[in-house]
Structures are given as structure tokens and as C-alpha cells.
Motif scaffolding. Sequence first.
Motif, PDB file in Angstrom:
ATOM      1  N   THR A   1       0.809  -1.207   0.000  1.00 15.19           N
ATOM      2  CA  THR A   1       0.000   0.000   0.000  1.00 15.19           C
ATOM      3  C   THR A   1       0.848   1.265   0.000  1.00 15.19           C
ATOM      4  O   THR A   1       1.982   1.264   0.489  1.00 15.19           O
ATOM      5  N   THR A   2       0.282   2.324  -0.531  1.00 17.63           N
ATOM      6  CA  THR A   2       0.912   3.637  -0.500  1.00 17.63           C
ATOM      7  C   THR A   2       0.216   4.562   0.486  1.00 17.63           C
ATOM      8  O   THR A   2       0.610   5.717   0.636  1.00 17.63           O
ATOM      9  N   LYS A   3      -0.827   4.074   1.144  1.00 16.14           N
ATOM     10  CA  LYS A   3      -1.606   4.894   2.067  1.00 16.14           C
ATOM     11  C   LYS A   3      -1.528   4.305   3.477  1.00 16.14           C
ATOM     12  O   LYS A   3      -1.469   3.088   3.647  1.00 16.14           O
ATOM     13  N   PRO A   4      -1.583   5.148   4.516  1.00 16.60           N
ATOM     14  CA  PRO A   4      -1.358   4.658   5.881  1.00 16.60           C
ATOM     15  C   PRO A   4      -2.573   4.068   6.576  1.00 16.60           C
ATOM     16  O   PRO A   4      -2.425   3.508   7.665  1.00 16.60           O
ATOM     17  N   ASN A   5      -3.760   4.196   6.001  1.00 19.64           N
ATOM     18  CA  ASN A   5      -4.968   3.722   6.671  1.00 19.64           C
ATOM     19  C   ASN A   5      -5.820   2.885   5.726  1.00 19.64           C
ATOM     20  O   ASN A   5      -5.877   3.157   4.529  1.00 19.64           O
ATOM     21  N   GLY A   6      -6.489   1.883   6.283  1.00 21.93           N
ATOM     22  CA  GLY A   6      -7.403   1.087   5.476  1.00 21.93           C
ATOM     23  C   GLY A   6      -7.622  -0.290   6.062  1.00 21.93           C
ATOM     24  O   GLY A   6      -6.848  -0.769   6.905  1.00 21.93           O
ATOM     25  N   VAL A   7      -8.697  -0.928   5.624  1.00 21.62           N
ATOM     26  CA  VAL A   7      -9.061  -2.267   6.092  1.00 21.62           C
ATOM     27  C   VAL A   7      -8.509  -3.307   5.129  1.00 21.62           C
ATOM     28  O   VAL A   7      -8.751  -3.233   3.924  1.00 21.62           O
ATOM     29  N   ILE A   8      -7.765  -4.262   5.651  1.00 19.80           N
ATOM     30  CA  ILE A   8      -7.266  -5.370   4.848  1.00 19.80           C
ATOM     31  C   ILE A   8      -8.358  -6.425   4.691  1.00 19.80           C
ATOM     32  O   ILE A   8      -8.719  -6.810   3.582  1.00 19.80           O
ATOM     33  N   VAL A   9      -8.884  -6.917   5.805  1.00 18.80           N
ATOM     34  CA  VAL A   9      -9.975  -7.894   5.790  1.00 18.80           C
ATOM     35  C   VAL A   9     -10.782  -7.715   7.064  1.00 18.80           C
ATOM     36  O   VAL A   9     -10.227  -7.415   8.126  1.00 18.80           O
ATOM     37  N   ALA A  10     -12.085  -7.865   6.955  1.00 21.86           N
ATOM     38  CA  ALA A  10     -12.968  -7.689   8.118  1.00 21.86           C
ATOM     39  C   ALA A  10     -14.180  -8.587   7.999  1.00 21.86           C
ATOM     40  O   ALA A  10     -14.654  -8.881   6.899  1.00 21.86           O
ATOM     41  N   ARG A  11     -14.678  -9.006   9.142  1.00 22.68           N
ATOM     42  CA  ARG A  11     -15.931  -9.762   9.210  1.00 22.68           C
ATOM     43  C   ARG A  11     -16.658  -9.336  10.476  1.00 22.68           C
ATOM     44  O   ARG A  11     -16.124  -9.473  11.580  1.00 22.68           O
TER      45      ARG A  11
ATOM     46  N   GLU B   1     -15.415  -9.125   4.201  1.00 20.79           N
ATOM     47  CA  GLU B   1     -14.995  -8.217   3.140  1.00 20.79           C
ATOM     48  C   GLU B   1     -13.477  -8.090   3.108  1.00 20.79           C
ATOM     49  O   GLU B   1     -12.829  -8.068   4.160  1.00 20.79           O
ATOM     50  N   ILE B   2     -12.934  -8.018   1.924  1.00 23.06           N
ATOM     51  CA  ILE B   2     -11.509  -7.795   1.708  1.00 23.06           C
ATOM     52  C   ILE B   2     -11.352  -6.431   1.056  1.00 23.06           C
ATOM     53  O   ILE B   2     -11.938  -6.163   0.018  1.00 23.06           O
ATOM     54  N   GLY B   3     -10.553  -5.569   1.697  1.00 21.68           N
ATOM     55  CA  GLY B   3     -10.311  -4.242   1.156  1.00 21.68           C
ATOM     56  C   GLY B   3     -11.243  -3.170   1.665  1.00 21.68           C
ATOM     57  O   GLY B   3     -11.115  -2.003   1.267  1.00 21.68           O
ATOM     58  N   SER B   4     -12.157  -3.511   2.565  1.00 22.87           N
ATOM     59  CA  SER B   4     -13.084  -2.527   3.129  1.00 22.87           C
ATOM     60  C   SER B   4     -13.828  -3.161   4.297  1.00 22.87           C
ATOM     61  O   SER B   4     -13.727  -4.375   4.528  1.00 22.87           O
ATOM     62  N   ASP B   5     -14.541  -2.338   5.044  1.00 24.41           N
ATOM     63  CA  ASP B   5     -15.447  -2.808   6.095  1.00 24.41           C
ATOM     64  C   ASP B   5     -16.705  -1.969   5.971  1.00 24.41           C
ATOM     65  O   ASP B   5     -16.810  -0.885   6.549  1.00 24.41           O
ATOM     66  N   GLN B   6     -17.635  -2.443   5.176  1.00 22.02           N
ATOM     67  CA  GLN B   6     -18.837  -1.694   4.865  1.00 22.02           C
ATOM     68  C   GLN B   6     -19.774  -1.617   6.070  1.00 22.02           C
ATOM     69  O   GLN B   6     -19.704  -2.408   6.997  1.00 22.02           O
ATOM     70  N   ALA B   7     -20.662  -0.622   6.032  1.00 23.54           N
ATOM     71  CA  ALA B   7     -21.631  -0.392   7.114  1.00 23.54           C
ATOM     72  C   ALA B   7     -20.882  -0.092   8.413  1.00 23.54           C
ATOM     73  O   ALA B   7     -19.941   0.695   8.412  1.00 23.54           O
TER      74      ALA B   7
ATOM     75  N   SER C   1     -18.340  -0.715  11.706  1.00 25.88           N
ATOM     76  CA  SER C   1     -16.989  -1.264  11.769  1.00 25.88           C
ATOM     77  C   SER C   1     -16.794  -2.203  12.955  1.00 25.88           C
ATOM     78  O   SER C   1     -17.432  -2.047  13.997  1.00 25.88           O
ATOM     79  N   VAL C   2     -15.873  -3.149  12.790  1.00 29.64           N
ATOM     80  CA  VAL C   2     -15.483  -4.018  13.902  1.00 29.64           C
ATOM     81  C   VAL C   2     -14.712  -3.218  14.947  1.00 29.64           C
ATOM     82  O   VAL C   2     -14.975  -3.302  16.144  1.00 29.64           O
ATOM     83  N   GLY C   3     -13.731  -2.434  14.512  1.00 28.30           N
ATOM     84  CA  GLY C   3     -12.885  -1.660  15.415  1.00 28.30           C
ATOM     85  C   GLY C   3     -13.246  -0.191  15.418  1.00 28.30           C
ATOM     86  O   GLY C   3     -14.237   0.235  14.815  1.00 28.30           O
ATOM     87  N   GLU C   4     -12.396   0.585  16.078  1.00 26.30           N
ATOM     88  CA  GLU C   4     -12.650   2.023  16.197  1.00 26.30           C
ATOM     89  C   GLU C   4     -11.970   2.770  15.053  1.00 26.30           C
ATOM     90  O   GLU C   4     -11.089   3.607  15.245  1.00 26.30           O
ATOM     91  N   TYR C   5     -12.382   2.446  13.852  1.00 22.65           N
ATOM     92  CA  TYR C   5     -11.907   3.122  12.656  1.00 22.65           C
ATOM     93  C   TYR C   5     -13.141   3.519  11.848  1.00 22.65           C
ATOM     94  O   TYR C   5     -14.229   2.943  12.026  1.00 22.65           O
ATOM     95  N   PRO C   6     -13.024   4.498  10.953  1.00 21.67           N
ATOM     96  CA  PRO C   6     -14.206   4.965  10.224  1.00 21.67           C
ATOM     97  C   PRO C   6     -14.827   3.867   9.364  1.00 21.67           C
ATOM     98  O   PRO C   6     -14.103   3.051   8.787  1.00 21.67           O
ATOM     99  N   PRO C   7     -16.151   3.812   9.269  1.00 16.03           N
ATOM    100  CA  PRO C   7     -16.798   2.853   8.363  1.00 16.03           C
ATOM    101  C   PRO C   7     -16.343   3.084   6.921  1.00 16.03           C
ATOM    102  O   PRO C   7     -15.954   4.195   6.549  1.00 16.03           O
ATOM    103  N   ASN C   8     -16.396   2.021   6.136  1.00 20.72           N
ATOM    104  CA  ASN C   8     -16.039   2.101   4.716  1.00 20.72           C
ATOM    105  C   ASN C   8     -14.598   2.566   4.506  1.00 20.72           C
ATOM    106  O   ASN C   8     -14.315   3.309   3.571  1.00 20.72           O
ATOM    107  N   SER C   9     -13.689   2.157   5.397  1.00 21.66           N
ATOM    108  CA  SER C   9     -12.277   2.543   5.277  1.00 21.66           C
ATOM    109  C   SER C   9     -11.602   1.685   4.215  1.00 21.66           C
ATOM    110  O   SER C   9     -11.062   0.621   4.504  1.00 21.66           O
ATOM    111  N   GLY C  10     -11.658   2.141   2.974  1.00 25.27           N
ATOM    112  CA  GLY C  10     -11.135   1.366   1.863  1.00 25.27           C
ATOM    113  C   GLY C  10      -9.622   1.274   1.873  1.00 25.27           C
ATOM    114  O   GLY C  10      -8.930   2.204   2.298  1.00 25.27           O
ATOM    115  N   PHE C  11      -9.096   0.146   1.399  1.00 24.71           N
ATOM    116  CA  PHE C  11      -7.663  -0.091   1.311  1.00 24.71           C
ATOM    117  C   PHE C  11      -7.162   0.419  -0.027  1.00 24.71           C
ATOM    118  O   PHE C  11      -7.752   0.132  -1.065  1.00 24.71           O
ATOM    119  N   SER C  12      -6.073   1.164  -0.021  1.00 17.90           N
ATOM    120  CA  SER C  12      -5.483   1.685  -1.247  1.00 17.90           C
ATOM    121  C   SER C  12      -4.192   0.940  -1.536  1.00 17.90           C
ATOM    122  O   SER C  12      -3.219   1.063  -0.799  1.00 17.90           O
TER     123      SER C  12
END
Length: 207
Positions: free
Chosen positions: A72-82, A161-167, A169-180
Motif C-alpha cells: 500500500t501507499t496509504k497509511p490507513n485502510g481495512v485489509i480484511v474484516a468480518r 470483506e476484503i479491502g473494506s469494512d462496509q456499514a 466497523s469491527v474496530g474504532e476506525y471509520p466505516p467504509n475505510s477502503g484499502f489503497s
Amino acid sequence: GRKPEYLRWTTTMEHQLFAADQTPPKVTTGKKGVGKVAGGGGGSVGSFVQFANSASLDPSLKPITVEAWVNTTKPNGVIVARGGPKEGFALTLSNGTPQFHIRSKDRLKTISGKKRIVGGWHHVVGVLSAEKEMRLYVDGQRIAKGIAPGFLATNPLQKMEIGSDQASSVGEYPPNSGFSGAIDEVRLHYDEVSDKDVLARFENNDD
């Protein structure tokens, strides 16, 4: 970088990844073999992979191992989430450092690494053991550990989901945190793996 022959996906993923760019950001090698981004575009990712809920993806009341290669070139994002705010697990990046999240009966535990892994390919693994110990690994080395609030008590309603966490979130990160960037060889096991197994997995796939 990862070679094209290592872009191995299941049939389901092949159908859902038709719009995803499998070319990782351009990378040059920096000191001690750590990759540095040379160029690399900005913006958010518009593609992610989502799996329908099924009995085979039920993570409740069992150990969990989730792993992926990331670039990745970006510091924030979801790799995989359920899951979401009731039950779930996730691997993410926050300020360039990896995090592993377990949420059980509304209670959340997050463990984090200290070293930034922005730029170049890195192998990231999160383990929830039979003793409810959480372990986080990068490139074959354990970098963090903690005690989870418990196993996931029920099968989460939200999809994997791989690359995002829609709706929500599991953790304390913004919803829909897409992976770049690029995510390769995602694996999910309902079993724990040892430090030795993680190192072997990294060494056998570091091509």
C-alpha cells in the motif's frame, strides 16, 4: 513485488475481482530491504471483495487465523474484516501500522504494531488462539499480543470483506475505510497457527 502467478484467487473471488486492478504500486527497494514508494497514485479504492454469509464462514466459538500479503501507499485502510459492533474480527492499517481487532459481545480488543509498513509487500497475520490470546505478526515476526474479550459468541450478521469494512466497523476506525493498494493471498483458518508456522508461511511465499 509479488509475481503474477501468485495472484491466486478462488473461483468466487475471480468473479468478484473483475474490476480490481491487480497491479501493485510501483516500488523501489530502500534500506534493509524495506520498500519505498516511488510515484504511487493517490485517491481511495473503489473495489472490494464481499462474501455472502455461509456455514463455512461462521467464526463463532473457535480460534481464528487470518492472513494476507499487502502493498500500500496509504497509511490507513481495512485489509480484511468480518462483522461489526457486536461481534467480529479485522486486520487493518492505522497510521501505517498494522492492527488486529477482536470484538466479542460488544467488547473490543485491539493490538497494534509499532513499525510502519507503507511501501513494499508485507505479510500480515492475526491469530486468536484456543486460550483467547491475540497475536499479530508482520513478515514472520510476532510484533504484538494481548488477551481477547472472548471468542466471537455468534456468527456476525455482516459479511466478510476484503479491502473494506462496509456499514458499521469491527474496530474504532471509520466505516467504509477502503484499502489503497494491492492485497494478495488472503487466507482464513478456524484454527491457530504457531510462531514457527507463521515464519514458514512468510519464508515460503516471499518471492
